[in-house]
Design a protein around this motif. Structure first.
Motif, PDB file in Angstrom:
ATOM      1  N   VAL A   1     -15.418   6.439   3.854  1.00  0.00           N
ATOM      2  CA  VAL A   1     -15.050   7.499   2.914  1.00  0.00           C
ATOM      3  C   VAL A   1     -13.539   7.610   2.716  1.00  0.00           C
ATOM      4  O   VAL A   1     -13.078   8.261   1.788  1.00  0.00           O
ATOM      5  N   PHE A   2     -12.760   6.993   3.577  1.00  0.00           N
ATOM      6  CA  PHE A   2     -11.302   7.042   3.390  1.00  0.00           C
ATOM      7  C   PHE A   2     -10.663   5.855   4.111  1.00  0.00           C
ATOM      8  O   PHE A   2     -11.045   5.520   5.226  1.00  0.00           O
ATOM      9  N   VAL A   3      -9.716   5.217   3.433  1.00  0.00           N
ATOM     10  CA  VAL A   3      -8.999   4.084   4.023  1.00  0.00           C
ATOM     11  C   VAL A   3      -7.499   4.300   3.865  1.00  0.00           C
ATOM     12  O   VAL A   3      -7.037   4.607   2.765  1.00  0.00           O
ATOM     13  N   ALA A   4      -6.767   4.167   4.933  1.00  0.00           N
ATOM     14  CA  ALA A   4      -5.306   4.223   4.829  1.00  0.00           C
ATOM     15  C   ALA A   4      -4.713   3.199   5.789  1.00  0.00           C
ATOM     16  O   ALA A   4      -5.326   2.842   6.790  1.00  0.00           O
ATOM     17  N   THR A   5      -3.539   2.711   5.436  1.00  0.00           N
ATOM     18  CA  THR A   5      -2.783   1.860   6.343  1.00  0.00           C
ATOM     19  C   THR A   5      -1.416   2.489   6.512  1.00  0.00           C
ATOM     20  O   THR A   5      -0.772   2.827   5.517  1.00  0.00           O
ATOM     21  N   GLU A   6      -1.008   2.691   7.738  1.00  0.00           N
ATOM     22  CA  GLU A   6       0.298   3.288   7.977  1.00  0.00           C
ATOM     23  C   GLU A   6       1.311   2.191   8.278  1.00  0.00           C
ATOM     24  O   GLU A   6       0.953   1.119   8.761  1.00  0.00           O
ATOM     25  N   CYS A   7       2.550   2.498   7.969  1.00  0.00           N
ATOM     26  CA  CYS A   7       3.636   1.531   8.189  1.00  0.00           C
ATOM     27  C   CYS A   7       4.815   2.296   8.733  1.00  0.00           C
ATOM     28  O   CYS A   7       5.273   3.233   8.107  1.00  0.00           O
ATOM     29  N   PHE A   8       5.270   1.932   9.919  1.00  0.00           N
ATOM     30  CA  PHE A   8       6.335   2.717  10.556  1.00  0.00           C
ATOM     31  C   PHE A   8       7.661   1.983  10.651  1.00  0.00           C
ATOM     32  O   PHE A   8       8.525   2.381  11.416  1.00  0.00           O
ATOM     33  N   VAL A   9       7.802   0.858   9.921  1.00  0.00           N
ATOM     34  CA  VAL A   9       9.123   0.218   9.901  1.00  0.00           C
ATOM     35  C   VAL A   9       9.592   0.044   8.467  1.00  0.00           C
ATOM     36  O   VAL A   9       8.835   0.124   7.562  1.00  0.00           O
TER      37      VAL A   9
ATOM     38  N   VAL B   1     -17.189   6.808   7.715  1.00  0.00           N
ATOM     39  CA  VAL B   1     -16.020   6.386   8.507  1.00  0.00           C
ATOM     40  C   VAL B   1     -14.700   6.654   7.777  1.00  0.00           C
ATOM     41  O   VAL B   1     -14.577   6.403   6.578  1.00  0.00           O
ATOM     42  N   ILE B   2     -13.776   7.188   8.548  1.00  0.00           N
ATOM     43  CA  ILE B   2     -12.391   7.342   8.089  1.00  0.00           C
ATOM     44  C   ILE B   2     -11.596   6.238   8.788  1.00  0.00           C
ATOM     45  O   ILE B   2     -11.504   6.223  10.020  1.00  0.00           O
ATOM     46  N   ALA B   3     -11.047   5.304   8.007  1.00  0.00           N
ATOM     47  CA  ALA B   3     -10.343   4.158   8.593  1.00  0.00           C
ATOM     48  C   ALA B   3      -8.838   4.388   8.506  1.00  0.00           C
ATOM     49  O   ALA B   3      -8.276   4.410   7.416  1.00  0.00           O
ATOM     50  N   VAL B   4      -8.211   4.593   9.666  1.00  0.00           N
ATOM     51  CA  VAL B   4      -6.763   4.809   9.690  1.00  0.00           C
ATOM     52  C   VAL B   4      -6.115   3.605  10.369  1.00  0.00           C
ATOM     53  O   VAL B   4      -5.983   3.548  11.586  1.00  0.00           O
ATOM     54  N   GLY B   5      -5.769   2.622   9.553  1.00  0.00           N
ATOM     55  CA  GLY B   5      -5.199   1.399  10.097  1.00  0.00           C
ATOM     56  C   GLY B   5      -3.694   1.484  10.202  1.00  0.00           C
ATOM     57  O   GLY B   5      -3.070   2.446   9.762  1.00  0.00           O
ATOM     58  N   GLU B   6      -3.136   0.450  10.806  1.00  0.00           N
ATOM     59  CA  GLU B   6      -1.684   0.372  10.880  1.00  0.00           C
ATOM     60  C   GLU B   6      -1.281  -1.052  10.538  1.00  0.00           C
ATOM     61  O   GLU B   6      -1.922  -2.005  10.973  1.00  0.00           O
ATOM     62  N   ARG B   7      -0.216  -1.168   9.798  1.00  0.00           N
ATOM     63  CA  ARG B   7       0.233  -2.463   9.328  1.00  0.00           C
ATOM     64  C   ARG B   7       0.449  -3.450  10.467  1.00  0.00           C
ATOM     65  O   ARG B   7       0.130  -4.622  10.359  1.00  0.00           O
ATOM     66  N   ASP B   8       0.993  -2.969  11.587  1.00  0.00           N
ATOM     67  CA  ASP B   8       1.283  -3.863  12.696  1.00  0.00           C
ATOM     68  C   ASP B   8       0.130  -4.018  13.667  1.00  0.00           C
ATOM     69  O   ASP B   8       0.236  -4.735  14.651  1.00  0.00           O
ATOM     70  N   GLY B   9      -0.954  -3.306  13.415  1.00  0.00           N
ATOM     71  CA  GLY B   9      -2.130  -3.442  14.274  1.00  0.00           C
ATOM     72  C   GLY B   9      -3.266  -3.999  13.441  1.00  0.00           C
ATOM     73  O   GLY B   9      -3.205  -5.134  12.970  1.00  0.00           O
TER      74      GLY B   9
ATOM     75  N   PHE C   1       0.808  -1.213   0.000  1.00  0.00           N
ATOM     76  CA  PHE C   1       0.000   0.000   0.000  1.00  0.00           C
ATOM     77  C   PHE C   1       0.846   1.271   0.000  1.00  0.00           C
ATOM     78  O   PHE C   1       0.385   2.325  -0.395  1.00  0.00           O
ATOM     79  N   LEU C   2       2.110   1.157   0.437  1.00  0.00           N
ATOM     80  CA  LEU C   2       2.974   2.342   0.475  1.00  0.00           C
ATOM     81  C   LEU C   2       3.169   2.932  -0.920  1.00  0.00           C
ATOM     82  O   LEU C   2       3.372   4.131  -1.059  1.00  0.00           O
ATOM     83  N   GLY C   3       3.106   2.103  -1.931  1.00  0.00           N
ATOM     84  CA  GLY C   3       3.301   2.565  -3.303  1.00  0.00           C
ATOM     85  C   GLY C   3       2.035   3.085  -3.944  1.00  0.00           C
ATOM     86  O   GLY C   3       2.048   3.534  -5.091  1.00  0.00           O
ATOM     87  N   ARG C   4       0.907   3.019  -3.221  1.00  0.00           N
ATOM     88  CA  ARG C   4      -0.372   3.595  -3.648  1.00  0.00           C
ATOM     89  C   ARG C   4      -0.954   2.963  -4.923  1.00  0.00           C
ATOM     90  O   ARG C   4      -1.721   3.599  -5.618  1.00  0.00           O
ATOM     91  N   MET C   5      -0.575   1.726  -5.197  1.00  0.00           N
ATOM     92  CA  MET C   5      -1.182   1.058  -6.349  1.00  0.00           C
ATOM     93  C   MET C   5      -2.298   0.110  -5.940  1.00  0.00           C
ATOM     94  O   MET C   5      -3.120  -0.300  -6.748  1.00  0.00           O
ATOM     95  N   CYS C   6      -2.311  -0.288  -4.674  1.00  0.00           N
ATOM     96  CA  CYS C   6      -3.386  -1.110  -4.141  1.00  0.00           C
ATOM     97  C   CYS C   6      -3.332  -0.978  -2.625  1.00  0.00           C
ATOM     98  O   CYS C   6      -2.348  -0.515  -2.078  1.00  0.00           O
ATOM     99  N   GLN C   7      -4.407  -1.397  -1.962  1.00  0.00           N
ATOM    100  CA  GLN C   7      -4.444  -1.319  -0.497  1.00  0.00           C
ATOM    101  C   GLN C   7      -3.847  -2.567   0.148  1.00  0.00           C
ATOM    102  O   GLN C   7      -3.872  -2.716   1.365  1.00  0.00           O
ATOM    103  N   LEU C   8      -3.329  -3.474  -0.665  1.00  0.00           N
ATOM    104  CA  LEU C   8      -2.926  -4.786  -0.152  1.00  0.00           C
ATOM    105  C   LEU C   8      -1.561  -4.790   0.530  1.00  0.00           C
ATOM    106  O   LEU C   8      -0.745  -3.899   0.325  1.00  0.00           O
TER     107      LEU C   8
END
Lengths: 104, 474, 45
Positions: free
Chosen positions: C37-45, C11-19, B449-456
């Motif tokens: 309305v919005f989905v993101a996954t954050e990654c901090f490593v 809903v704004i979904a702010v997920g995290e890769r490790d959670g 997902f970091l590359g913004r091409m998919c949420q996977l």
């Protein structure tokens, strides 16, 4: 919080009625949950992103909070959350985000 | 199909404190505050401090990560040891010379003093004969003049990187030094592998790069090809190569591809290499400064391993025990782990307790925790253990013991592909030959997902197993 | 017992890769009757 995510949340807060919005977090530990909740509720603590000083005060919950869990059908909860509810410290996460809501 | 083994592996670090400020995060943040920049510079480690740091000693094979002891690990530091059974920790003044030695385009420039220091030190290096040390002299000159060239990047007091084309972002000095540093560390690792195993470099048919850098120009950003560049630099004249990209997870797909090529008889010997990620240097420096810790992201990693047909002793790559994260598995963390850790074992009738070591995302928690990113490997092991309990392979009461016995503390620099199972390969070879392990599972995950091409996300796992030939010879 | 915090909400979904990842949160929210309305996954490593 990621800068693009902050921009998207700001846009959503301008596009929709704030009373209709809910932010759900999936942070793995209280430290990162606190930063995420603080960013959405009082503003970006690092002053780097679009939400710096924004004070959106959006209703914000951790997805593992009992209030949220209660709304989610069991089969979906099992498939999407499953053992993560045991692995992550749900009580600490809930307390952290609830504490930040109280500052809204 | 013939069985395939990993016959050798090597691992190196380059301690590069002066380059740490060129990591993506410090590069963006330090110019904003002179006070912060000063604190950053004052918090950098000396070579001896970095070399003695126990996780780095685990990286080069002087201790097993399970023997790191109580934290903070710096409190358990012994004498700084430059070399270990897997490789070495190279000091910066030598690494600057190595950068020059692997630079084919005269982009990297050194001051006469820096060049002389590097050349003298590398002349006495055990791998000196394999390095193009004449290039260090060619890199020496008036670096003030080079620094004044358009879009040149001042790296250290004695080193400057040119850009290759002023108006091409993909060939900027920043991108090129990232790539050159990756090439240098990967090459150093492959040279150590060849030296330590005594394998003729010309016997290697193919070199696969699995690092995170993006090599190319504006018409093909990230087009590649690090594998072949490293093959040339390490003297593998009969090899060709290519790269396998998959964010942090690339190593396991690269291992499966390499093993498949050998198993199918396409190639006899395939090396898999990766270099360090300069962009990730100092990534969590704000957390480290806030907690009055040193800047711990001051090293670049390099790795190499060799895949070939069964030699009767080396650990086997079980191509029938490969787990993959399907598109339909979605993004739930437990589902990812089920796909990687449970499904391939279950399919083959292997209990989760049959696997002695699980190696996954071995990020050093002393680096991640101060920035609020938690203990990544511990979290992974808890998920694996919880799934093992749900499956009935262990009792719920045994979850903590499963984590302690089959997991291990993270000890890798926060350069995702290095942490993601890859760093454990040389330890796995030890454990599966002279050590007490019968099975080791490598699990890698990548954040697509970091590359913004998919949420996977993606991930892949593979089982390594003690060679039955070794058992027969006992 | 439902809290009805999510029914009909955006809903704004702010997920995290490790959670919990963004898509996993989004799936939960949809099942609870919310529009995501919005989905993101954050990654901090």
């Amino acid at each position: 919080m990621d800068l693009q995510t902050q921009e998207a949340i700001l846009r959503a807060s301008q596009t929709y009625d704030k009373a209709d919005l809910v932010v759900l977090l999936g942070s793995p530990d209280p430290e990162s949950a606190e930063i995420a909740a603080e960013t959405v509720i009082v503003g970006d603590p690092s002053y780097a992103g679009a939400l710096a000083g924004a004070q959106l005060g959006l209703p914000t919950y951790h997805v593992l909070e009992e209030l949220i869990h209660a709304d989610i059908p069991d089969d979906v909860w099992e498939a999407q959350i499953g053992v993560m509810a045991d692995v992550l410290e749900a009580d600490a996460l809930a307390a952290t985000v609830a504490g930040m809501r109280a500052q809204a | 199909m013939p069985d395939v083994v990993i016959s050798a592996a090597a691992q190196v670090l380059a301690h590069v404190p002066s380059l740490a400020r060129h990591g993506s995060k410090p590069r963006r943040e330090l110019p904003k505050s002179a006070e912060q920049a000063e604190r950053f510079a004052a918090a950098l480690r000396t070579y001896d401090e970095a070399a003695a740091y126990p996780p780095h000693q685990a990286w080069i094979g002087n201790i097993h990560p399970r023997d790191l002891g109580d934290r903070p690990w710096s409190a358990n530091a012994g004498a700084p040891r430059r070399t270990g059974r897997f490789g070495e920790i190279m000091p910066e003044e030598e690494f600057l010379g190595l950068l020059a030695a692997v630079d084919d385009f005269e982009l990297f420039a050194l001051s006469p003093e820096a060049a002389a220091t590097a050349a003298a030190a590398l002349a006495g290096h055990p791998l000196a004969k394999a390095l193009a040390l004449d290039k260090i002299d060619k890199a020496a000159g008036d670096i003030e003049a080079v620094a004044a060239e358009p879009k040149a990047l001042r790296l250290t007091a004695g080193a400057v990187m040119r850009c290759a084309q002023a108006d091409d972002e993909s060939l900027s000095a920043h991108v090129l030094i990232d790539n050159l540093a990756a090439k240098a560390t990967a090459t150093l690792a492959l040279l150590h592998l060849l030296e330590r195993s005594g394998i003729d470099p010309t016997s290697i048919d193919y070199v696969i790069g699995c690092g995170e850098e993006a090599i190319g120009d504006r018409y093909q950003r990230g087009g590649g090809n690090m594998g072949k560049a490293v093959a040339e630099a390490a003297g593998c004249t009969d090899a060709s190569g290519a790269d396998v990209k998959n964010f942090c997870a690339a190593f396991v797909p690269a291992l499966v591809v390499a093993s498949s090529l050998v198993s199918a008889g396409v190639f006899r010997r395939v090396a898999i290499v990766s270099g360090g990620s300069m962009a990730k240097l100092g990534m969590k420096f704000q957390g480290h400064l806030a907690k009055e810790l040193p800047i711990m992201e001051d090293v670049l990693g390099g790795t190499a391993c060799l895949v070939e047909a069964d030699d009767g002793t080396s650990p086997r790559v079980r191509l029938d025990v490969v787990g993959r994260h399907k598109v339909s598995a979605g993004g739930a963390a437990a589902e990812v782990m089920k796909a990687l850790a449970i499904e391939p074992l279950t399919r083959n009738g292997i209990a989760m307790t049959d696997v002695d070591d699980y190696a996954t995302e071995l990020h050093n928690p002393e680096i991640t925790e101060p920035q609020g990113s938690g203990n990544v490997p511990e979290r992974n092991y808890k998920i694996i253990a919880a799934l093992a309990a749900a499956k009935g392979d262990i009792a719920r009461a045994d979850i903590a013991a499963f984590v302690a016995e089959r997991g291990m503390p993270g000890y890798a620099p926060t350069q995702g592909h290095l942490a993601s199972a890859l760093c454990y390969v040389p330890h796995a070879l030890d454990r599966l030959t002279t050590g007490g392990a019968g099975k080791v599972m490598l699990l890698a995950k990548g954040s697509l997902f970091l590359g913004r091409m998919c949420q996977l996300s993606d991930g892949m796992s593979v089982l390594l197993e003690r060679n039955v030939g070794l058992e027969a010879g006992r | 017992m439902n809290s009805n915090l999510l029914q009909g909400k955006k809903v704004i979904a702010v997920g995290e890769r490790d959670g919990i990842s963004g898509p996993a949160i989004a799936a939960c929210a949809k099942a609870a009757g919310a529009e995501v309305v919005f989905v993101a996954t954050e990654c901090f490593v």
